[in-house]
Design an enzyme around this catalytic site. Structure first.
Site, short mmCIF file in Angstrom:
data_model
loop_
_atom_site.label_atom_id
_atom_site.label_comp_id
_atom_site.label_asym_id
_atom_site.label_seq_id
_atom_site.Cartn_x
_atom_site.Cartn_y
_atom_site.Cartn_z
N HIS A 4 58.23 81.92 86.26
CA HIS A 4 57.81 81.56 84.90
C HIS A 4 56.34 81.81 84.62
O HIS A 4 55.90 81.65 83.48
CB HIS A 4 58.13 80.09 84.64
CG HIS A 4 59.59 79.77 84.81
ND1 HIS A 4 60.09 79.29 85.99
CD2 HIS A 4 60.64 79.90 83.96
CE1 HIS A 4 61.40 79.11 85.86
NE2 HIS A 4 61.75 79.47 84.65
N GLY A 20 51.27 71.20 75.69
CA GLY A 20 52.66 71.61 75.55
C GLY A 20 52.80 72.88 74.74
O GLY A 20 53.61 73.75 75.06
N ARG A 43 57.86 84.44 78.73
CA ARG A 43 58.61 83.60 77.79
C ARG A 43 57.73 83.04 76.67
O ARG A 43 58.05 82.00 76.08
CB ARG A 43 59.31 82.46 78.53
CG ARG A 43 60.35 82.94 79.53
CD ARG A 43 61.15 81.80 80.12
NE ARG A 43 62.17 82.29 81.04
CZ ARG A 43 63.40 81.81 81.12
NH1 ARG A 43 63.77 80.83 80.32
NH2 ARG A 43 64.25 82.30 81.99
N ARG A 87 47.18 66.92 81.43
CA ARG A 87 47.96 67.16 80.21
C ARG A 87 47.11 66.82 79.00
O ARG A 87 46.50 65.74 78.93
CB ARG A 87 49.23 66.32 80.22
CG ARG A 87 49.88 66.22 78.84
CD ARG A 87 51.33 65.80 78.85
NE ARG A 87 51.74 65.21 77.59
CZ ARG A 87 51.85 65.87 76.44
NH1 ARG A 87 51.55 67.16 76.38
NH2 ARG A 87 52.24 65.25 75.34
N SER A 90 49.71 65.67 72.03
CA SER A 90 49.81 64.66 70.98
C SER A 90 50.79 63.57 71.40
O SER A 90 51.58 63.75 72.33
CB SER A 90 50.27 65.29 69.66
OG SER A 90 51.52 65.94 69.84
N GLU A 162 67.68 57.57 69.52
CA GLU A 162 68.77 56.80 68.93
C GLU A 162 68.76 55.36 69.44
O GLU A 162 69.73 54.63 69.24
CB GLU A 162 70.12 57.45 69.26
CG GLU A 162 70.30 58.86 68.71
CD GLU A 162 70.44 58.88 67.20
OE1 GLU A 162 70.75 57.81 66.63
OE2 GLU A 162 70.22 59.94 66.59
N MET A 180 56.34 62.96 75.88
CA MET A 180 57.54 63.42 76.58
C MET A 180 57.29 64.09 77.93
O MET A 180 58.20 64.68 78.49
CB MET A 180 58.31 64.40 75.68
CG MET A 180 58.77 63.80 74.37
SD MET A 180 59.75 64.96 73.36
CE MET A 180 61.24 65.09 74.34
N ASP A 204 50.63 60.72 65.01
CA ASP A 204 51.43 59.97 64.05
C ASP A 204 51.67 58.57 64.61
O ASP A 204 51.39 58.32 65.78
CB ASP A 204 52.76 60.66 63.76
CG ASP A 204 53.54 60.95 65.03
OD1 ASP A 204 54.28 60.05 65.48
OD2 ASP A 204 53.42 62.06 65.59
#
Length: 234
Positions: A4, A20, A43, A87, A90, A162, A180, A204
């Site tokens: 990669h 990210g 990629r 890292r 946001s 959810e 994440m 946000d």
């Protein structure tokens, strides 16, 4: 060269910043690095290497989510000997006192699951930042006068959640924000004895619904990148 990452071993620095977004990697490299050169575009996940105040640094996009970050962090560590991985990205604010535009320096990263979950089985491993990096980032943020919070974050494995009850529990237990990726980065760094940290801009807020306007993001994210670079070479 790995599956990669198309760079030669000598093209990747020991210090790597990991946004990210590959376009954010390009922007950060063009804005903050001297002599930035494109070293990866496999990629579309752009990576650049240059220098910051004479120190060699790579900025490599990692994609969204822990599985994607895990691929790039693993290859950077195992094939390119990356020693410091930070890292930059946001996050969504979760506490009332955490405002949009603030910076969060993640001391720990709670998660329900990650690519490393199968290793620990019944053990609830606590992924944490490298202390020296954390302390250096706090010092750099104070020197810049950036409104900063230090504490735990939540690394979710879904963007469109959810389970609002999970967010409620995170807020109840003092979690500052949600993103994440950081939990897997901290876990890999612990496994391979590397230095890792996540520095996040609140773009946000989950409680207020406020979001950072697109035109304000560049300058606000710039503070985060500068803090990361200063901390890396403190």
């Amino acid at each position: 060269m790995t599956i990669h990452i198309g760079a030669r071993p000598d093209q990747i620095a020991e210090t790597v910043l990991m946004p990210g977004d590959p376009y954010r990697a390009r922007w950060a490299a063009q804005t903050f690095l001297d002599g930035a050169e494109l070293v990866n575009e496999v990629r579309g996940m752009l990576g650049f290497t240059g220098t910051y105040k004479g120190n060699r640094v790579t900025i490599q996009g990692s994609g969204m989510g822990m599985p994607s970050l895990s691929i790039y962090a693993n290859e950077l560590i195992s094939s390119y000997n990356a020693q410091t991985l930070i890292r930059i990205g946001s996050c969504g604010g979760m506490q009332p006192h955490v405002a949009v535009r603030d910076v969060i320096i993640a001391m720990s990263a709670t998660t329900i699951t990650s690519p490393s979950s199968g290793i620990f089985r019944e053990v609830n491993f606590a992924p944490t930042a490298h202390y020296d990096l954390l302390a250096a980032a706090v010092t750099a943020a104070k020197a810049k006068g950036t409104r900063t919070h230090v504490g735990g974050i939540y690394s979710s494995d879904v963007f469109y959640a959810e389970r609002p009850d999970l967010d409620e529990q995170m807020v109840r237990h003092g979690i500052l924000g949600v993103e994440m990726e950081a939990a897997e980065l901290y876990t890999l760094a612990a496994r391979h004895n590397r230095r890792a940290l996540a520095i996040l801009t609140v773009s946000d807020h989950l409680q207020t619904g406020e979001a950072l306007p697109a035109e304000d993001r560049e300058q606000t994210f710039g503070d985060m990148v500068e803090i990361a670079l200063e901390a890396a070479f403190a």
